[in-house]
Design an enzyme around this catalytic site. Structure first.
Site, short mmCIF file in Angstrom:
data_model
loop_
_atom_site.label_atom_id
_atom_site.label_comp_id
_atom_site.label_asym_id
_atom_site.label_seq_id
_atom_site.Cartn_x
_atom_site.Cartn_y
_atom_site.Cartn_z
N CYS A 2 -130.89 11.81 -3.44
CA CYS A 2 -131.92 12.75 -3.01
C CYS A 2 -131.74 13.10 -1.53
O CYS A 2 -131.22 12.31 -0.75
CB CYS A 2 -133.34 12.23 -3.18
SG CYS A 2 -133.68 11.62 -4.83
N ARG A 27 -126.74 15.92 -2.37
CA ARG A 27 -127.32 14.61 -2.62
C ARG A 27 -128.06 14.53 -3.95
O ARG A 27 -128.57 13.48 -4.33
CB ARG A 27 -128.27 14.24 -1.49
CG ARG A 27 -127.63 14.24 -0.12
CD ARG A 27 -128.67 13.98 0.94
NE ARG A 27 -128.97 12.57 1.02
CZ ARG A 27 -128.40 11.74 1.86
NH1 ARG A 27 -127.49 12.17 2.71
NH2 ARG A 27 -128.73 10.47 1.86
N TRP A 74 -132.16 13.60 -7.22
CA TRP A 74 -131.27 13.03 -8.22
C TRP A 74 -132.09 11.91 -8.85
O TRP A 74 -132.41 10.91 -8.20
CB TRP A 74 -130.01 12.47 -7.56
CG TRP A 74 -129.00 11.97 -8.55
CD1 TRP A 74 -128.03 12.69 -9.17
CD2 TRP A 74 -128.87 10.62 -9.02
NE1 TRP A 74 -127.31 11.88 -10.01
CE2 TRP A 74 -127.80 10.61 -9.95
CE3 TRP A 74 -129.56 9.44 -8.79
CZ2 TRP A 74 -127.40 9.46 -10.61
CZ3 TRP A 74 -129.16 8.28 -9.45
CH2 TRP A 74 -128.08 8.30 -10.34
N ASN A 98 -136.50 9.42 -0.27
CA ASN A 98 -135.12 9.19 -0.69
C ASN A 98 -134.93 7.68 -0.76
O ASN A 98 -135.16 6.98 0.22
CB ASN A 98 -134.14 9.80 0.33
CG ASN A 98 -132.71 9.37 0.08
OD1 ASN A 98 -132.32 9.15 -1.06
ND2 ASN A 98 -131.94 9.24 1.14
N GLY A 99 -134.53 7.18 -1.94
CA GLY A 99 -134.32 5.75 -2.08
C GLY A 99 -134.99 5.21 -3.33
O GLY A 99 -135.29 5.98 -4.25
N GLU A 482 -107.05 8.71 -10.73
CA GLU A 482 -107.70 9.87 -10.12
C GLU A 482 -107.70 11.06 -11.09
O GLU A 482 -108.68 11.79 -11.20
CB GLU A 482 -106.99 10.22 -8.80
CG GLU A 482 -107.46 11.47 -8.09
CD GLU A 482 -108.92 11.44 -7.65
OE1 GLU A 482 -109.59 10.41 -7.81
OE2 GLU A 482 -109.39 12.49 -7.17
N LYS A 486 -111.04 12.81 -12.37
CA LYS A 486 -111.28 14.24 -12.14
C LYS A 486 -111.63 14.93 -13.46
O LYS A 486 -112.58 15.70 -13.54
CB LYS A 486 -110.03 14.89 -11.58
CG LYS A 486 -109.79 15.31 -10.20
CD LYS A 486 -110.74 15.31 -9.10
CE LYS A 486 -111.74 14.23 -8.97
NZ LYS A 486 -111.77 13.54 -7.70
N GLU A 489 -115.17 13.80 -14.95
CA GLU A 489 -116.40 14.15 -14.25
C GLU A 489 -116.72 15.65 -14.31
O GLU A 489 -117.88 16.02 -14.26
CB GLU A 489 -116.43 13.63 -12.81
CG GLU A 489 -115.60 14.37 -11.80
CD GLU A 489 -115.75 13.81 -10.38
OE1 GLU A 489 -116.86 13.50 -9.96
OE2 GLU A 489 -114.71 13.70 -9.71
N HIS A 505 -100.06 -3.32 -23.60
CA HIS A 505 -100.99 -4.46 -23.67
C HIS A 505 -102.31 -4.03 -24.31
O HIS A 505 -103.33 -4.70 -24.13
CB HIS A 505 -101.22 -5.03 -22.27
CG HIS A 505 -99.96 -5.59 -21.68
ND1 HIS A 505 -99.45 -6.81 -22.08
CD2 HIS A 505 -99.08 -5.07 -20.79
CE1 HIS A 505 -98.32 -7.03 -21.42
NE2 HIS A 505 -98.07 -5.99 -20.64
N LYS A 605 -123.03 14.72 -5.05
CA LYS A 605 -121.87 14.61 -4.16
C LYS A 605 -121.89 13.29 -3.40
O LYS A 605 -120.85 12.69 -3.15
CB LYS A 605 -121.85 15.80 -3.20
CG LYS A 605 -120.68 15.83 -2.25
CD LYS A 605 -119.39 16.15 -2.97
CE LYS A 605 -118.19 16.11 -2.07
NZ LYS A 605 -116.95 15.91 -2.86
O1 M6R Z 1 -118.53 10.16 -0.11
P1 M6R Z 1 -117.67 9.09 -0.70
O2 M6R Z 1 -116.23 9.34 -0.50
O3 M6R Z 1 -118.07 7.71 -0.25
O4 M6R Z 1 -117.94 9.16 -2.25
C1 M6R Z 1 -117.40 8.23 -3.13
C2 M6R Z 1 -117.53 8.68 -4.56
O5 M6R Z 1 -118.88 8.85 -4.88
C3 M6R Z 1 -116.78 10.00 -4.83
O6 M6R Z 1 -115.44 9.91 -4.48
C4 M6R Z 1 -116.89 10.38 -6.32
O7 M6R Z 1 -116.23 9.44 -7.11
C5 M6R Z 1 -116.35 11.78 -6.56
N1 M6R Z 1 -117.29 12.52 -7.33
C6 M6R Z 1 -115.06 11.80 -7.31
O8 M6R Z 1 -114.58 13.08 -7.45
#
Ligand code: M6R
Length: 610
Positions: A2, A27, A74, A98-99, A482, A486, A489, A505, A605
């Protein structure tokens, strides 16, 4: 998570708060709301869904209000809905939070027993109801806030308006970030400085346990016991940078395309002739000679960058390197952390990730040196660190991290070189050899971008598959993780990344003619073994999308499709190049499936709750 924001001054407060919320949408974006005081009335508008849905309600506010607070959510407690959206309000107060309030159930049941009623499922509403009750008893706004503060457990930053005090905003900070922006004849607050960096001259970062009263001309600060706290303003010498899409359909696509420029800028920032700029790389601020081991902490994509860096950090520094998910590290026993000797490196694009921040605090308590690799100046992680390597990759708005990832790889690599030179495990000749290869990296990154054109055919063939595997060896293993992250998500396709050597394995049981497998096969030290693994997949009829040299006939023969990627003789640089095709692949598959690429469901984000 948030984002919270507020303004008091002489301008249209609702307008300013709405613009602030646009900056904070990273956020959370499942609902939003604004409260203002006008003509002695507390006015409140909120709406479910993206911030843009709130826009239609803004005209309901008179244009004269000079004080307002806002929130972009959020969901933690209670689904995303209008009822659960903030601000939450009573007759006297409107409040944004926020929290997480950990003891909210206990407080709520006490209040219910006393006859209080609740409109929402949130933890937040208990704060405002408790505040109202204590105000009714004490007849003092400040007294009620102080007493409410002392009852709350958890992490929270609060912005509060009181109808009977239309000249003040009240703020409370515990755990979650909160910063005041000091202007002239006006003041702001926000979850970070981006909401006011262009208009306020100074930032005042609240510490945990502090609370504040902010009018347009004054700021008063107290600690948890009610003692006045001396205000320490920090001059703001930073602007967040352009958040424009520049004609691209999505921020993610724009950010993928920014990578050649980001890489070139990093070279300018961190290299001076035949030397690395150890000041800008954050090496000079550390007691390097005392360091006997390195522990990297991060989340998500930043964790994967950390994982990748282990391959070259161990090699260059000859020190043991540990890489941990921050959400795990923060609860581990500190035996692994040696006072004064362990260097903890926190990697975070936003600089606000709650688990990474908590890991830093955990490591500080154990007496470790802390370095961070961060993209946002003045962020909580930047301010908590002994030394910060500011990536300067420009704002990353798309939830899926792209340019921040490749920038993190390069920054960590350059740092590793500068640090190794400082501790004597790398000599000047080694640095110069590396710099020579680095000088051609921007050209290679540019040519890696060319794979975009050919990717559409592959996307058309594969976008409907419900599962994907990604495999790689050595530094390509983190890139496989990664790639899978990607894809899942932003396209909501189930995808997993594996070290190629792990396939037999267990995961190879998944392989049949319905399983696309993205095989990362650069011509590196692991190439022959990677090809053997691809043969094994082929023997089981897996559908193979190879990423490698498009002149590689073996790869072409084995794969159903090949995405071309330039080949270089440096593991870190190759990792950057191998990343670009998997970013485009995820992006175009998501576009084809029609998902919300920049703001995928359930995500934010910046993850500011644990
Ligand atoms: O702001 P940060 O780099 O600490 O964020 C870490 C993760 O939340 C961030 O990398 C997240 O996994 C991304 N959505 C991946 O694309």
């Amino acid at each position: 998570m948030c984002g919270i924001v507020g303004y008091i001054g002489t301008k249209n407060a609702v307008d300013i708060v709405y613009k602030g919320l646009q900056q904070l949408e990273y956020r959370g974006y499942d609902s939003a709301g604004i409260a203002a005081i006008s003509g002695g009335e507390l006015l409140l508008e909120k709406e479910e869904g993206k911030l843009i849905n709130l826009e239609k309600h803004l005209s309901k506010f008179p244009t004269t209000q000079e004080i307002a607070i806002g929130h972009t959510r959020w969901a933690t407690h209670g689904k995303p809905s209008r009822e659960n959206a903030h601000p939450h309000a009573t007759e006297m107060f409107a409040l944004v939070h926020n929290g997480i309030i950990e003891n909210y159930e206990e407080i709520k049941s006490e209040l219910i027993k006393e006859g209080y009623r609740f409109q929402s499922e949130t933890d937040t509403e208990v704060i405002v109801v408790l505040l109202q009750k204590l105000y009714d008893e004490l007849k003092s706004i400040e007294g009620a806030i102080a007493k409410t503060f002392s009852r709350l457990e958890g992490a929270f930053s609060l912005g509060i308006l009181a109808k009977d005090d239309p000249e003040s905003m009240y703020l409370v900070k515990q755990g979650s970030p909160l910063v005041i922006g000091r202007g002239s004849g006006e003041n702001y607050f926000g979850s970070d400085i981006t909401t006011f960096a262009e208009v306020a001259k100074y930032a005042i970062f609240l510490n945990d346990g502090e609370w504040a009263k902010v009018t347009k001309d004054s700021i008063e600060l107290w600690d948890h016991d009610g003692n006045a706290v001396k205000i320490k303003p920090t001059p703001i010498n930073w602007t967040p940078g352009s958040a424009d899409k520049h004609g691209y359909r999505h921020y993610m696509l724009k950010e993928i395309h920014e990578q050649p420029a980001v890489i070139s800028k990093a070279i300018t920032n961190f290299v001076e002739g035949n030397q690395l700029n150890s000041e800008a790389l954050g090496v000079n601020a550390l007691a390097c000679e005392k360091i006997t081991n390195i522990s990297i902490v991060a989340c998500g994509t930043a964790y994967i960058a950390g994982m990748l860096s282990k391959y070259f950090l161990e090699d260059l520094t000859s020190l043991p390197v540990n890489v941990d998910l921050a959400s795990e590290f923060r609860y581990r026993k500190p035996h692994m952390l040696k006072e004064g000797k362990t260097l903890v490196i926190a990697v975070s694009q936003s600089g606000e990730t709650a688990d990474t921040l908590a890991s830093i605090k955990h490591a500080k308590e154990a007496g470790c040196q802390i370095m961070s690799v961060c993209n946002v100046a003045y962020s909580s992680i930047d301010r908590e660190s002994d030394s910060t390597l500011l990536m300067q990759a420009g704002p990353e708005i798309g939830v899926a991290s792209t340019k921040a990832f490749t920038s993190q790889i390069l920054c960590l690599y350059l740092w590793a070189n500068a640090f190794s030179q400082r501790i004597g495990t790398l000599d000047q000749i080694g640095v110069e050899k590396m710099l020579e290869k680095l000088s051609s990296l921007p050209v290679h990154v540019n040519s890696a971008m060319n794979c975009e054109e050919g990717i559409h055919d592959i996307v058309n063939r594969f976008y409907e598959f419900p599962n994907f595997l990604y495999v790689g060896r050595g530094p390509s293993y983190p890139i496989a993780l990664e790639g899978a992250l990607k894809l899942k998500e932003i396209s909501y396709i189930h995808a997993e990344g594996y070290a190629s050597g792990e396939l037999k394995h267990g995961p190879i049981a998944l392989v049949d003619k319905h399983m696309p497998i993205v095989a990362l096969a650069p011509k590196d030290d692991y190439y022959d073994k990677t090809i053997s693994n691809i043969e094994e997949i082929k023997a089981r009829e897996g559908l193979i999308i190879g990423v490698g040299d498009d002149q590689d006939q073996t790869l072409k023969r084995l794969c159903d499709a090949v995405i071309a990627c330039p080949q270089v003789d440096n593991a870190a640089f190759q990792a950057i190049l191998t990343t670009i095709p998997i970013q485009f692949l995820a992006y175009y598959i998501a576009v084809k499936r029609g998902t919300d690429v920049d703001q995928p469901r359930n995500l934010a984000k910046s993850v500011t709750v644990e």
